[in-house]
Design a protein around this motif. Structure first.
Motif, PDB file in Angstrom:
ATOM      1  N   LEU A 108      79.197 -70.745  24.356  1.00  0.00           N
ATOM      2  CA  LEU A 108      78.209 -71.748  23.938  1.00  0.00           C
ATOM      3  C   LEU A 108      76.909 -71.080  23.502  1.00  0.00           C
ATOM      4  CD1 LEU A 108      78.296 -74.765  26.439  1.00  0.00           C
ATOM      5  CD2 LEU A 108      78.735 -74.780  23.987  1.00  0.00           C
ATOM      6  N   MET A 109      76.476 -70.092  24.273  1.00  0.00           N
ATOM      7  CA  MET A 109      75.236 -69.394  23.927  1.00  0.00           C
ATOM      8  C   MET A 109      75.389 -68.668  22.584  1.00  0.00           C
ATOM      9  SD  MET A 109      72.932 -66.726  26.065  1.00  0.00           S
ATOM     10  CE  MET A 109      72.106 -68.072  26.901  1.00  0.00           C
ATOM     11  N   THR A 113      73.362 -69.596  19.186  1.00  0.00           N
ATOM     12  CA  THR A 113      72.538 -68.544  18.580  1.00  0.00           C
ATOM     13  C   THR A 113      72.973 -68.286  17.144  1.00  0.00           C
ATOM     14  OG1 THR A 113      72.259 -67.546  20.763  1.00  0.00           O
ATOM     15  CG2 THR A 113      71.689 -66.180  18.874  1.00  0.00           C
ATOM     16  N   LEU A 114      74.286 -68.246  16.905  1.00  0.00           N
ATOM     17  CA  LEU A 114      74.788 -68.048  15.540  1.00  0.00           C
ATOM     18  C   LEU A 114      74.361 -69.189  14.614  1.00  0.00           C
ATOM     19  CD1 LEU A 114      78.418 -66.773  16.258  1.00  0.00           C
ATOM     20  CD2 LEU A 114      76.571 -65.472  15.155  1.00  0.00           C
ATOM     21  N   GLY A 115      74.436 -70.429  15.130  1.00  0.00           N
ATOM     22  CA  GLY A 115      74.044 -71.584  14.319  1.00  0.00           C
ATOM     23  C   GLY A 115      72.601 -71.519  13.876  1.00  0.00           C
ATOM     24  N   ASN A 116      71.710 -71.214  14.804  1.00  0.00           N
ATOM     25  CA  ASN A 116      70.288 -71.139  14.438  1.00  0.00           C
ATOM     26  C   ASN A 116      69.969 -69.872  13.642  1.00  0.00           C
ATOM     27  OD1 ASN A 116      69.541 -73.626  15.452  1.00  0.00           O
ATOM     28  ND2 ASN A 116      68.938 -72.823  17.439  1.00  0.00           N
ATOM     29  N   LEU A 117      70.670 -68.773  13.923  1.00  0.00           N
ATOM     30  CA  LEU A 117      70.447 -67.552  13.155  1.00  0.00           C
ATOM     31  C   LEU A 117      70.852 -67.754  11.700  1.00  0.00           C
ATOM     32  CD1 LEU A 117      69.556 -64.594  12.989  1.00  0.00           C
ATOM     33  CD2 LEU A 117      71.896 -63.952  13.635  1.00  0.00           C
ATOM     34  N   VAL A 148      72.446 -79.348  17.355  1.00  0.00           N
ATOM     35  CA  VAL A 148      73.645 -79.050  18.147  1.00  0.00           C
ATOM     36  C   VAL A 148      73.576 -77.634  18.726  1.00  0.00           C
ATOM     37  CG1 VAL A 148      76.156 -78.770  18.010  1.00  0.00           C
ATOM     38  CG2 VAL A 148      75.055 -80.717  16.901  1.00  0.00           C
ATOM     39  N   ALA A 149      73.063 -76.682  17.946  1.00  0.00           N
ATOM     40  CA  ALA A 149      72.926 -75.302  18.440  1.00  0.00           C
ATOM     41  C   ALA A 149      72.041 -75.270  19.683  1.00  0.00           C
ATOM     42  CB  ALA A 149      72.350 -74.394  17.355  1.00  0.00           C
ATOM     43  N   ALA A 156      74.437 -73.787  27.927  1.00  0.00           N
ATOM     44  CA  ALA A 156      74.879 -72.468  28.393  1.00  0.00           C
ATOM     45  C   ALA A 156      73.995 -71.961  29.521  1.00  0.00           C
ATOM     46  CB  ALA A 156      74.879 -71.471  27.235  1.00  0.00           C
ATOM     47  N   VAL A 157      72.699 -72.104  29.364  1.00  0.00           N
ATOM     48  CA  VAL A 157      71.780 -71.626  30.396  1.00  0.00           C
ATOM     49  C   VAL A 157      71.993 -72.401  31.704  1.00  0.00           C
ATOM     50  CG1 VAL A 157      69.338 -71.490  31.072  1.00  0.00           C
ATOM     51  CG2 VAL A 157      70.050 -70.728  28.796  1.00  0.00           C
TER      52      VAL A 157
END
Length: 189
Positions: A108-109, A113-117, A148-149, A156-157
């Motif tokens: 999930l993390m 992270t990939l989505g926002n990156l 969603v990201a 995840a946290v």
């Protein structure tokens, strides 16, 4: 999974399964995030709230150059570098993970992270300084607009904190001399 431990599923098999889960969750979450962002950009009007459940849940399209609450909005590149570092650290540690719970949380993390990156790298105003597409507003819960990201990152946290409090390890400890691997297995599912 405990039954597998008792039967002695090879550590390599545990790791493969955990890695498959982690990568699968990450890819699914990143694709879901980008799909919802595409939908929002093609359907919603910028800064025009659309009630989904009254004022409890609204679609509200905005572009965010900063972090939560537009923090450091003039330093977008910082979040691009930070996201790349987080992805690098996760990729470095993936081969060590054999806990399915941790694999799902880290997936999930990674997906968030990939989505926002992706947004930071490939959206306007330019490479590595792009603005993140946000479209979910829950003013009663969090006075911010998110995507969603972000849900994946926060989820995840939360899961990682719970796993840490429950003393669930991300990887199996190597057995000490004179002790069997079964005696050293960690809790997992």
């Amino acid at each position: 999974m405990r039954a597998y431990y008792a039967k002695g599923l090879p550590e390599k098999g545990e790791r493969r399964l955990a890695i498959f889960l982690l990568v699968g969750v990450a890819l699914c979450w990143a694709v879901l995030d980008q799909g919802v962002k595409h939908w929002a950009e093609t359907t919603l009007t910028l800064r025009d709230p659309v009630p989904v459940v009254g004022e409890t849940l609204q679609w509200y399209l905005v572009y965010n150059s900063g972090a939560a609450f537009s923090i450091l909005s003039d330093k977008t590149w910082v979040f691009t570098v930070l996201a790349a570092v987080v992805i690098g650290v996760i990729l470095w540690h993936i081969p060590k993970i054999n806990s399915l719970r941790w694999a799902a949380a880290i997936g999930l993390m990674l997906g968030g992270t990939l989505g926002n990156l992706y947004d930071r790298l490939f959206r306007a105003p330019g490479f590595a300084v792009g603005h993140v597409v946000d479209m979910i507003s829950t003013p009663w819960l969090v006075p911010a607009v998110y995507n969603v990201a972000d849900i994946g990152l926060v989820g995840a946290v939360i899961v990682m904190i719970i796993l840490t409090l429950l003393n669930v390890r991300a990887e199996r400890k190597k057995p000490k001399e004179g002790r069997s691997a079964a005696a050293e297995t960690v809790r997992d599912a």
